[in-house]
Design a protein around this motif. Structure first.
Motif, PDB file in Angstrom:
ATOM      1  N   VAL A   6       0.843  -1.198   0.000  1.00 19.01           N
ATOM      2  CA  VAL A   6       0.000   0.000   0.000  1.00 19.01           C
ATOM      3  C   VAL A   6       0.883   1.253   0.000  1.00 19.01           C
ATOM      4  O   VAL A   6       0.657   2.202  -0.746  1.00 19.01           O
ATOM      5  CB  VAL A   6      -0.955   0.012   1.224  1.00 19.01           C
ATOM      6  CG1 VAL A   6      -1.793   1.291   1.245  1.00 19.01           C
ATOM      7  CG2 VAL A   6      -1.855  -1.208   1.200  1.00 19.01           C
ATOM      8  N   ARG A   7       1.930   1.204   0.830  1.00 15.49           N
ATOM      9  CA  ARG A   7       2.861   2.342   0.902  1.00 15.49           C
ATOM     10  C   ARG A   7       3.434   2.638  -0.482  1.00 15.49           C
ATOM     11  O   ARG A   7       3.499   3.778  -0.926  1.00 15.49           O
ATOM     12  CB  ARG A   7       4.006   1.988   1.862  1.00 15.49           C
ATOM     13  CG  ARG A   7       4.188   2.997   2.948  1.00 15.49           C
ATOM     14  CD  ARG A   7       5.319   2.739   3.921  1.00 15.49           C
ATOM     15  NE  ARG A   7       5.958   1.455   3.908  1.00 15.49           N
ATOM     16  CZ  ARG A   7       5.660   0.443   4.717  1.00 15.49           C
ATOM     17  NH1 ARG A   7       4.693   0.581   5.601  1.00 15.49           N
ATOM     18  NH2 ARG A   7       6.318  -0.698   4.653  1.00 15.49           N
ATOM     19  N   GLU A   8       3.825   1.577  -1.196  1.00 16.47           N
ATOM     20  CA  GLU A   8       4.431   1.769  -2.515  1.00 16.47           C
ATOM     21  C   GLU A   8       3.403   2.291  -3.516  1.00 16.47           C
ATOM     22  O   GLU A   8       3.713   3.140  -4.354  1.00 16.47           O
ATOM     23  CB  GLU A   8       5.077   0.457  -2.990  1.00 16.47           C
ATOM     24  CG  GLU A   8       6.268   0.080  -2.109  1.00 16.47           C
ATOM     25  CD  GLU A   8       7.041  -1.136  -2.594  1.00 16.47           C
ATOM     26  OE1 GLU A   8       6.831  -1.573  -3.739  1.00 16.47           O
ATOM     27  OE2 GLU A   8       7.856  -1.656  -1.818  1.00 16.47           O
ATOM     28  N   ALA A   9       2.168   1.796  -3.440  1.00 14.91           N
ATOM     29  CA  ALA A   9       1.132   2.252  -4.383  1.00 14.91           C
ATOM     30  C   ALA A   9       0.770   3.713  -4.125  1.00 14.91           C
ATOM     31  O   ALA A   9       0.576   4.500  -5.051  1.00 14.91           O
ATOM     32  CB  ALA A   9      -0.107   1.369  -4.271  1.00 14.91           C
ATOM     33  N   PHE A  15      10.766 -10.468   0.765  1.00 17.30           N
ATOM     34  CA  PHE A  15      12.109 -10.929   0.412  1.00 17.30           C
ATOM     35  C   PHE A  15      13.093  -9.775   0.179  1.00 17.30           C
ATOM     36  O   PHE A  15      14.205 -10.016  -0.289  1.00 17.30           O
ATOM     37  CB  PHE A  15      12.047 -11.812  -0.844  1.00 17.30           C
ATOM     38  CG  PHE A  15      11.288 -13.104  -0.644  1.00 17.30           C
ATOM     39  CD1 PHE A  15      11.835 -14.120   0.133  1.00 17.30           C
ATOM     40  CD2 PHE A  15      10.041 -13.312  -1.211  1.00 17.30           C
ATOM     41  CE1 PHE A  15      11.149 -15.317   0.332  1.00 17.30           C
ATOM     42  CE2 PHE A  15       9.351 -14.505  -1.027  1.00 17.30           C
ATOM     43  CZ  PHE A  15       9.906 -15.511  -0.245  1.00 17.30           C
ATOM     44  N   ASP A  16      12.692  -8.550   0.477  1.00 22.76           N
ATOM     45  CA  ASP A  16      13.586  -7.402   0.244  1.00 22.76           C
ATOM     46  C   ASP A  16      14.989  -7.588   0.848  1.00 22.76           C
ATOM     47  O   ASP A  16      15.981  -7.216   0.216  1.00 22.76           O
ATOM     48  CB  ASP A  16      12.960  -6.107   0.778  1.00 22.76           C
ATOM     49  CG  ASP A  16      11.914  -5.524  -0.178  1.00 22.76           C
ATOM     50  OD1 ASP A  16      11.855  -5.962  -1.338  1.00 22.76           O
ATOM     51  OD2 ASP A  16      11.163  -4.631   0.242  1.00 22.76           O
ATOM     52  N   PRO A  17      15.118  -8.180   2.056  1.00 21.07           N
ATOM     53  CA  PRO A  17      16.469  -8.285   2.648  1.00 21.07           C
ATOM     54  C   PRO A  17      17.431  -9.202   1.893  1.00 21.07           C
ATOM     55  O   PRO A  17      18.635  -9.168   2.147  1.00 21.07           O
ATOM     56  CB  PRO A  17      16.195  -8.868   4.056  1.00 21.07           C
ATOM     57  CG  PRO A  17      14.773  -8.544   4.345  1.00 21.07           C
ATOM     58  CD  PRO A  17      14.062  -8.593   3.030  1.00 21.07           C
ATOM     59  N   THR A  75      20.789  -4.448  -0.745  1.00 18.89           N
ATOM     60  CA  THR A  75      19.495  -5.097  -0.954  1.00 18.89           C
ATOM     61  C   THR A  75      18.383  -4.044  -0.950  1.00 18.89           C
ATOM     62  O   THR A  75      18.585  -2.901  -0.505  1.00 18.89           O
ATOM     63  CB  THR A  75      19.183  -6.104   0.178  1.00 18.89           C
ATOM     64  OG1 THR A  75      18.963  -5.374   1.386  1.00 18.89           O
ATOM     65  CG2 THR A  75      20.298  -7.117   0.363  1.00 18.89           C
ATOM     66  N   PHE A  76      17.191  -4.456  -1.395  1.00 15.80           N
ATOM     67  CA  PHE A  76      16.021  -3.565  -1.346  1.00 15.80           C
ATOM     68  C   PHE A  76      15.717  -3.134   0.091  1.00 15.80           C
ATOM     69  O   PHE A  76      15.150  -2.067   0.303  1.00 15.80           O
ATOM     70  CB  PHE A  76      14.795  -4.280  -1.920  1.00 15.80           C
ATOM     71  CG  PHE A  76      14.574  -4.058  -3.402  1.00 15.80           C
ATOM     72  CD1 PHE A  76      15.162  -2.991  -4.066  1.00 15.80           C
ATOM     73  CD2 PHE A  76      13.746  -4.921  -4.128  1.00 15.80           C
ATOM     74  CE1 PHE A  76      14.933  -2.779  -5.426  1.00 15.80           C
ATOM     75  CE2 PHE A  76      13.509  -4.713  -5.479  1.00 15.80           C
ATOM     76  CZ  PHE A  76      14.097  -3.640  -6.125  1.00 15.80           C
ATOM     77  N   ALA A  77      16.040  -3.967   1.057  1.00 19.81           N
ATOM     78  CA  ALA A  77      15.754  -3.613   2.452  1.00 19.81           C
ATOM     79  C   ALA A  77      16.788  -2.649   3.024  1.00 19.81           C
ATOM     80  O   ALA A  77      16.627  -2.122   4.122  1.00 19.81           O
ATOM     81  CB  ALA A  77      15.687  -4.871   3.315  1.00 19.81           C
ATOM     82  N   ASP A  78      17.858  -2.419   2.254  1.00 25.45           N
ATOM     83  CA  ASP A  78      18.926  -1.521   2.703  1.00 25.45           C
ATOM     84  C   ASP A  78      18.768  -0.114   2.136  1.00 25.45           C
ATOM     85  O   ASP A  78      19.586   0.759   2.435  1.00 25.45           O
ATOM     86  CB  ASP A  78      20.278  -2.054   2.196  1.00 25.45           C
ATOM     87  CG  ASP A  78      20.977  -2.912   3.220  1.00 25.45           C
ATOM     88  OD1 ASP A  78      20.811  -2.659   4.420  1.00 25.45           O
ATOM     89  OD2 ASP A  78      21.689  -3.845   2.795  1.00 25.45           O
ATOM     90  N   LYS A  94      14.244   2.186  -4.161  1.00 21.91           N
ATOM     91  CA  LYS A  94      13.642   0.900  -4.581  1.00 21.91           C
ATOM     92  C   LYS A  94      12.749   1.112  -5.805  1.00 21.91           C
ATOM     93  O   LYS A  94      12.745   0.309  -6.742  1.00 21.91           O
ATOM     94  CB  LYS A  94      12.833   0.268  -3.429  1.00 21.91           C
ATOM     95  CG  LYS A  94      12.154  -1.057  -3.834  1.00 21.91           C
ATOM     96  CD  LYS A  94      11.361  -1.733  -2.730  1.00 21.91           C
ATOM     97  CE  LYS A  94      10.633  -2.984  -3.255  1.00 21.91           C
ATOM     98  NZ  LYS A  94       9.796  -3.670  -2.277  1.00 21.91           N
ATOM     99  N   GLU A  95      11.999   2.227  -5.803  1.00 20.37           N
ATOM    100  CA  GLU A  95      11.070   2.520  -6.905  1.00 20.37           C
ATOM    101  C   GLU A  95      11.739   2.609  -8.265  1.00 20.37           C
ATOM    102  O   GLU A  95      11.114   2.380  -9.279  1.00 20.37           O
ATOM    103  CB  GLU A  95      10.413   3.874  -6.635  1.00 20.37           C
ATOM    104  CG  GLU A  95       9.133   3.762  -5.892  1.00 20.37           C
ATOM    105  CD  GLU A  95       8.291   4.992  -6.102  1.00 20.37           C
ATOM    106  OE1 GLU A  95       8.874   6.078  -6.291  1.00 20.37           O
ATOM    107  OE2 GLU A  95       7.068   4.846  -6.079  1.00 20.37           O
TER     108      GLU A  95
END
Ligand code: IMP
Length: 206
Positions: A14-17, A149-151, A171-174, A180-181
């Motif tokens: 939701v945050r990303e959308a 799976f971001d990490p 990583t995406f989590a970093d 990330k977008e």
């Protein structure tokens, strides 16, 4: 602003959308319905899953003039013959990121991709769009941003319009959401929807 209900239990999505669609005039709200759980069809195609989710969610749209969106995503790992793919949610819950690292610990090929299919119902029309993000499974989990799976996922660098987009191996989590977008499968799927919406607006106004 047009209200767009996003049916998902995942606040990260939701945050990303919101980040992608609010600047375009959509008031993105999370739609969850007590006691209602979407039944995912058993198949290996994200688009079929997304279309089925949209159909099931339609009965719960708060107002017929509002837009409704669902999305289905997964991690596809080359060395595991595209596993976990459509089973990603189950695998995350049972094996977790550590399980993915374990499954490929002796594999030379660590290539993987995220895929997302977003499906949107707007004014009785269904729009569907797919986004892909290629990358590799990291040597170890790292980072606390993001979700799922971001990490363990490091996106490949992308060259676009003369500039290079890179997380410098992180990583995406970093990295934060804005970075990330620039790579994200979800962002690409949402951008595809936006294009499809603007071309149908052009078609209906011409
Ligand atoms: P679903 O679309 O909610 O079924 O997602 C499948 C699984 O993939 C879930 O466990 C998500 O957490 C994971 N997933 C989907 N998108 C992403 C992402 O952008 N980053 C990390 N994990 C993701």
């Amino acid at each position: 602003m047009r209200t767009l209900w996003f049916m998902t239990g995942n606040e990260g999505k939701v945050r990303e959308a919101k980040h992608a669609l609010e600047p375009l005039g959509y008031d993105v709200r999370q739609l969850t319905v007590d006691g209602f759980e979407i039944v995912e069809p058993q198949c290996d195609d994200l688009e079929i899953v997304a279309r089925s989710k949209l159909q099931q969610a339609q009965a719960h749209l708060p107002h017929p003039n509002d837009a409704l969106m669902v999305e289905d995503a997964g991690l596809f790992v080359d060395a595991l013959d595209e596993f976990p793919g459509v089973y990603s949610a189950y695998v995350l819950k049972t094996l977790g990121c550590a399980g993915i690292l374990k499954l490929i610990e002796d594999k030379a090929n660590r290539n993987a991709e995220f895929q997302a299919v977003a499906a949107l119902l707007l004014d009785d029309e269904v729009h569907v769009s797919r986004g892909i993000c290629q990358g590799v499974i990291a040597a170890e989990a790292s980072g606390s941003d993001g979700f799922g799976f971001d990490p363990v996922f490091v996106p490949n660098d992308i060259e676009r319009e003369g500039s290079v987009h890179t997380t410098n191996g992180r990583t995406f989590a970093d990295v934060d959401l804005s970075l990330k977008e620039q790579f994200s499968h979800r962002r690409k799927a949402l951008d595809g929807l936006i294009k499809s919406l603007s071309s149908s607006e052009t078609a209906s106004s011409s």
